[in-house]
Design an enzyme around this catalytic site. Structure first.
Site, PDB file in Angstrom:
ATOM      1  N   CYS A 183      69.561  32.902  29.474  1.00  0.00           N
ATOM      2  CA  CYS A 183      69.348  32.790  28.031  1.00  0.00           C
ATOM      3  C   CYS A 183      70.675  32.597  27.285  1.00  0.00           C
ATOM      4  CB  CYS A 183      68.588  34.006  27.512  1.00  0.00           C
ATOM      5  SG  CYS A 183      69.200  35.588  28.125  1.00  0.00           S
TER       6      CYS A 183
HETATM    7  N1  LIG Z   1      64.020  38.358  29.810  1.00  0.00           N
HETATM    8  C1  LIG Z   1      64.693  37.274  29.442  1.00  0.00           C
HETATM    9  O1  LIG Z   1      64.945  37.043  28.241  1.00  0.00           O
HETATM   10  C2  LIG Z   1      65.161  36.283  30.486  1.00  0.00           C
HETATM   11  C3  LIG Z   1      65.758  35.099  30.053  1.00  0.00           C
HETATM   12  C4  LIG Z   1      66.183  34.164  31.002  1.00  0.00           C
HETATM   13  C5  LIG Z   1      66.026  34.429  32.349  1.00  0.00           C
HETATM   14  N2  LIG Z   1      65.474  35.606  32.746  1.00  0.00           N
HETATM   15  C6  LIG Z   1      65.341  35.832  34.186  1.00  0.00           C
HETATM   16  O2  LIG Z   1      63.954  35.699  34.524  1.00  0.00           O
HETATM   17  C7  LIG Z   1      63.646  36.591  35.598  1.00  0.00           C
HETATM   18  C8  LIG Z   1      62.494  37.496  35.156  1.00  0.00           C
HETATM   19  O3  LIG Z   1      62.918  38.235  34.022  1.00  0.00           O
HETATM   20  P1  LIG Z   1      61.954  39.234  33.242  1.00  0.00           P
HETATM   21  O4  LIG Z   1      62.728  39.674  32.070  1.00  0.00           O
HETATM   22  O5  LIG Z   1      60.619  38.606  33.048  1.00  0.00           O
HETATM   23  O6  LIG Z   1      61.823  40.422  34.332  1.00  0.00           O
HETATM   24  P2  LIG Z   1      60.843  41.669  34.341  1.00  0.00           P
HETATM   25  O7  LIG Z   1      60.220  41.825  32.983  1.00  0.00           O
HETATM   26  O8  LIG Z   1      61.603  42.807  34.917  1.00  0.00           O
HETATM   27  O9  LIG Z   1      59.681  41.223  35.378  1.00  0.00           O
HETATM   28  C9  LIG Z   1      59.936  41.015  36.735  1.00  0.00           C
HETATM   29  C10 LIG Z   1      58.642  40.562  37.444  1.00  0.00           C
HETATM   30  O10 LIG Z   1      58.954  40.249  38.800  1.00  0.00           O
HETATM   31  C11 LIG Z   1      58.081  40.939  39.702  1.00  0.00           C
HETATM   32  N3  LIG Z   1      58.893  41.273  40.879  1.00  0.00           N
HETATM   33  C12 LIG Z   1      59.958  42.133  40.938  1.00  0.00           C
HETATM   34  N4  LIG Z   1      60.500  42.127  42.171  1.00  0.00           N
HETATM   35  C13 LIG Z   1      59.765  41.248  42.899  1.00  0.00           C
HETATM   36  C14 LIG Z   1      59.822  40.800  44.266  1.00  0.00           C
HETATM   37  N5  LIG Z   1      60.754  41.266  45.113  1.00  0.00           N
HETATM   38  N6  LIG Z   1      58.911  39.908  44.688  1.00  0.00           N
HETATM   39  C15 LIG Z   1      57.952  39.420  43.847  1.00  0.00           C
HETATM   40  N7  LIG Z   1      57.840  39.801  42.552  1.00  0.00           N
HETATM   41  C16 LIG Z   1      58.740  40.701  42.093  1.00  0.00           C
HETATM   42  C17 LIG Z   1      57.600  42.159  38.911  1.00  0.00           C
HETATM   43  O11 LIG Z   1      56.283  42.549  39.294  1.00  0.00           O
HETATM   44  P3  LIG Z   1      55.968  43.427  40.595  1.00  0.00           P
HETATM   45  O12 LIG Z   1      57.136  44.352  40.789  1.00  0.00           O
HETATM   46  O13 LIG Z   1      54.676  44.111  40.266  1.00  0.00           O
HETATM   47  O14 LIG Z   1      55.793  42.431  41.713  1.00  0.00           O
HETATM   48  C18 LIG Z   1      57.540  41.604  37.470  1.00  0.00           C
HETATM   49  O15 LIG Z   1      56.296  40.968  37.253  1.00  0.00           O
HETATM   50  C19 LIG Z   1      64.938  37.374  35.909  1.00  0.00           C
HETATM   51  O16 LIG Z   1      65.609  36.769  36.982  1.00  0.00           O
HETATM   52  C20 LIG Z   1      65.739  37.236  34.627  1.00  0.00           C
HETATM   53  O17 LIG Z   1      67.129  37.340  34.843  1.00  0.00           O
HETATM   54  C21 LIG Z   1      65.022  36.528  31.850  1.00  0.00           C
END
Ligand SMILES: NC(=O)c1ccc[n+]([C@@H]2O[C@H](COP(=O)([O-])OP(=O)(O)OC[C@H]3O[C@@H](n4cnc5c(N)ncnc54)[C@H](OP(=O)(O)O)[C@@H]3O)[C@@H](O)[C@H]2O)c1
Length: 343
Positions: free
Chosen positions: A149
């Site tokens: 982001c």
């Molecule tokens: N938040 C932002 O603004 C943003 C912006 C740009 C990029 N990102 C990137 O996008 C990605 C997701 O971010 P987020 O903020 O949505 O994260 P989050 O809210 O912490 O959600 C993570 C998701 O991944 C799943 N997960 C975790 N470990 C896993 C594994 N080993 N295998 C399969 N599923 C798994 C979790 O569900 P379960 O544990 O139930 O499987 C959950 O649904 C990250 O890499 C982050 O750096 C985020």
């Protein structure tokens, strides 16, 4: 319809992707995963989707995912690199929102993310998913690494100036602020309401993972190594990100508004304010837009750029969908909101 899967459907970016995919005219949400909630209806976590989907969360099982045409990884780093090779082998396109395929240097990745890279053979093929820089390569890609982001806002703000040689590349400062959803949907002291509300502070001051990513891309725009100072801050709000960017110019940059409007003329999600404009986060909330404001201070020889996005949309899920549209031969803006939630 093009079948898509979302790995990580209970996170903030996963739910934002589900919102966009369920409303998309050419995509069908075939599979959405959660290890914790496998078997539960999607509406158990996200009641807002109850009327539109009877899907249940499933475990991230390769056999189910290979039935999709394209899979999004909305997961922490380490997951996509483990599963992408098998999916690509099976002919499935992959759009990764994590950092697994962003950095081209393996030592850099391992230094900043603290784990070995297990799919290094794919790094050369992976395309950095910023359509305003790499649109044609994204169209032909099987594997796209969506930018972070902070990098999205920072790169979009600095790139036109660096491409024209207008900045001294050793003088770049990115003073960036994000809403708390940028940290993901996890239990952590630092993102509790009681810690964030009515507070404002910098974090990652001694080194943030987005620094090498921004430096990698902007050095290419500049054709020279960068001296970049990047300091992120946590805002007491949920969505929204602003990067205020400062740099010393090499010469009078002329009409900045015209320069940016010409650079982004063919890019539907970039809006460049008039010369006296100041962008604000509420004007992009829920939309895939990036709003840019510009100033030149001749007496200081310095430009200031304000670059504003919704971290969950142009900074994550919206940009991922923009990339998927290009990879699938669809209109780049299909299913993507240009208008904000405001008021
Ligand atoms: N938040 C932002 O603004 C943003 C912006 C740009 C990029 N990102 C990137 O996008 C990605 C997701 O971010 P987020 O903020 O949505 O994260 P989050 O809210 O912490 O959600 C993570 C998701 O991944 C799943 N997960 C975790 N470990 C896993 C594994 N080993 N295998 C399969 N599923 C798994 C979790 O569900 P379960 O544990 O139930 O499987 C959950 O649904 C990250 O890499 C982050 O750096 C985020």
């Amino acid at each position: 319809m093009i079948k898509v899967g979302i790995v990580g459907g209970t996170g903030y970016t996963g739910s934002e992707l589900a919102r966009l995919v369920l409303a998309h005219p050419a995509l069908e949400l075939a599979c959405i995963t959660s290890r914790q909630d496998a078997g539960q209806p999607v509406a158990s976590q996200w009641p807002q989707f109850a009327a539109r989907s009877e899907l249940r969360f499933s475990a991230p099982d390769p056999a189910t995912l290979t039935a999709c045409d394209l899979v999004f990884f909305a997961t922490p780093h380490g997951t996509a690199m483990a599963m992408a090779p098998g999916l690509l082998e099976a002919g499935v396109k992959v759009v990764d929102l994590s950092a697994d395929f962003r950095l081209r240097s393996i030592p850099e990745f391992e230094r900043w993310y603290g784990m070995p890279h297990t799919a290094a053979e794919l790094l050369e093929e992976a395309v950095y998913g910023l359509p305003e820089l790499n649109r044609e390569r994204i169209r032909r890609a099987r594997l796209v690494a969506c930018p972070g982001c902070y990098p999205t806002a920072t790169i979009l703000g600095f790139a036109p100036l660096l491409e024209h040689g207008l900045l001294d590349p050793r003088t770049l400062v990115a003073d960036a602020k994000s809403g708390v959803s940028g940290a993901g949907r996890k239990l952590a002291m630092g993102v509790l309401y009681g810690e964030v509300a009515e507070n404002f502070k910098a974090y990652g001051v001694d080194g943030h993972r987005h620094l090498p990513e921004i430096a990698q891309v902007l050095a290419e725009c500049a054709g020279a190594p960068l001296g970049l100072c990047f300091v992120p801050h946590l805002l007491p709000m949920f969505r929204g990100l602003q990067a205020t960017l400062y740099a010393t110019v090499t010469r009078d940059p002329g009409d900045l508004v015209r320069l940016f409007r010409e650079r982004y003329a063919d890019h539907p999600f970039i809006f460049v304010h008039d010369a006296d404009g100041v962008p604000e986060t509420r004007a992009v909330r829920g939309s895939n837009a990036c709003h840019i404001g510009l100033r030149y201070f001749p007496e200081q020889g310095r430009v200031v750029v304000f670059s504003v996005i919704d971290n969950l949309v142009k900074g994550a899920a919206g940009q991922a969908l923009q990339n998927a549209n290009l990879m699938c031969g669809l209109a780049e803006d299909a299913g993507l909101p240009g208008d904000p939630f405001f008021p």
